[in-house]
Scaffold this active site. Sequence first.
Site, mmCIF file in Angstrom:
data_model
loop_
_atom_site.group_PDB
_atom_site.id
_atom_site.type_symbol
_atom_site.label_atom_id
_atom_site.label_comp_id
_atom_site.label_asym_id
_atom_site.label_seq_id
_atom_site.Cartn_x
_atom_site.Cartn_y
_atom_site.Cartn_z
ATOM 1 N N LYS A 49 12.204 15.387 70.925
ATOM 2 C CA LYS A 49 13.374 16.247 71.107
ATOM 3 C C LYS A 49 13.199 16.905 72.475
ATOM 4 O O LYS A 49 13.180 18.124 72.622
ATOM 5 C CB LYS A 49 13.460 17.268 69.966
ATOM 6 C CG LYS A 49 14.738 18.080 69.939
ATOM 7 C CD LYS A 49 15.974 17.277 69.544
ATOM 8 C CE LYS A 49 17.221 18.135 69.658
ATOM 9 N NZ LYS A 49 18.472 17.372 69.469
ATOM 10 N N ASP A 105 7.572 12.916 59.196
ATOM 11 C CA ASP A 105 7.762 13.208 57.772
ATOM 12 C C ASP A 105 9.190 12.899 57.374
ATOM 13 O O ASP A 105 9.444 12.223 56.365
ATOM 14 C CB ASP A 105 7.440 14.685 57.516
ATOM 15 C CG ASP A 105 7.636 15.072 56.061
ATOM 16 O OD1 ASP A 105 7.132 14.334 55.194
ATOM 17 O OD2 ASP A 105 8.296 16.099 55.801
#
Length: 363
Positions: free
Chosen positions: A197, A253
Site C-alpha cells: 500500500k 492474512d
Amino acid sequence: MAGDGNGRRILVLPGDHIGPEIMAEAEKVLAAVDRRFELGLTLEHALIGGAAYDACGDPLPAETLARAREADAILLGAVGGPEWDGVDRALRPEKGLLRIRAELELFGNLRPAILYPQLAEASSLKAEVVAGLDLLIVRELTGGIYFGEPRGIRTLESGEREGFNTYVYRESEIERIARLAFRLAAQRGGRLCSVDKANVLEATVLWREVVERVGREFPDVTLSHLYVDNAAMQLVMAPKQFDVMVTGNLFGDILSDAAAMLTGSIGMLPSASLDAAGRGLYEPCHGSAPDISGKGVANPLATILSVAMMLRYSLSEPEAAQAIEDAVSRVLDQGLRTADIYSEGCKKVSTAEMGDAVLAALG
Ligand code: IPM
Ligand code: MG
C-alpha cells in the site's frame, strides 16, 4: 535438524474445537505413509491454544515450545473459540499461535491456492474464471502490524479511549521474505507480484524498494507490484493472472482467505510456515470453526494436505507427499465431499469418512 537417531520427530498440536477432529484424520494418513514409505517418524503430542490455557494457564506452555524447538517438523490443527473471549488478551488462544510463529522465527508462510478441477462447481466464482488456478501466496508471518510496537488501547486526556498499532518492517525482514518468494517463483511460473500500500503507508514504500532490490538477484523472475486494494479486486476478478504473490503479514492474512474461497472452500487449503533453515510448522489455513465443532462434519483435507507439504518441505519425502496429494484427488474423483465442498450429485461424508477414504485411496 533435531533427531534422536530413531528417526524424525513430529510434534502434533491439535489445538481447539475442530482442531483435534481434523488432526485425528491427518494422523491416520501420516501413520499410513510412514509405514508404506518407511519414513521412521515418531509422533508426539502437546497442547496449544485454549486447550493449553485451560490446562496450564498459558496458550503456549514452555514445555510445548521446548518440544517444538526439538522437533523436525510441527503439525498444528487450529486454535481459539468463544469460550476464551473473556481471557486477558495476552493469554488468548491466538497468542499461542502468534508466539510459536515468532519464537521459532517462522517468517515464511506459504499458502497455495490450487483449484482441484473436481471442485470447480464449489467455487463461488464461475468455473472458467477459476479452472486451473494454481496460485501461491507468500505471507510474511513474524513481523508487520501483527507484532509492531507500540500497541495497545489507551485513554486520552479527554477520557476517550484510543486503540493503536504499529505497522513496521525492517529491511532485513523484507529481504528474507522477498528472497524466499523469488526463489519459489523461479521454481514455478517465474512471475512474482508484490502487494503493498505504497501510495499511503511508508512501511510499504520501503517494502517495494527492497523487493525491487532483491529482484535484481533474480533476473529470470518477472516482478510486478499491486496496491492491496487492487490486488484483492484482481484476485476475485481474474485470479489466474497470478503465479506467486508476496506480501506482509496483515495483507497476506486477508488475501489468503479470499484466495481460499476461489478454490471452493477454505477447508481445502494447507499452509507451511518456514524458518530460514526450512524447518516448519504446517497447518490448515482455516480456523477452529467453533460453530461446527463436535459434529464430525469438518473438512480434514486442508490438514491432510498440510501433512503432504510437511513431507515435501521439511522432511524431503516428495514421493510420500505426492502419494497423499494423489489420494486426495482420487477421493474427490469418487465424488466424496464434506459439507463445505458439497454440491449436488456428490456424496456427503463426515470428517472421519473423508479421512478413511483418503486412507483407502492411498492403497
Ligand atoms: C491465520 C489466522 C491467524 C492469523 C489467527 C488465528 C491469529 O487467521 O493463520 O490466517 O491471523 O494469522
Ligand atoms: Mg487468517
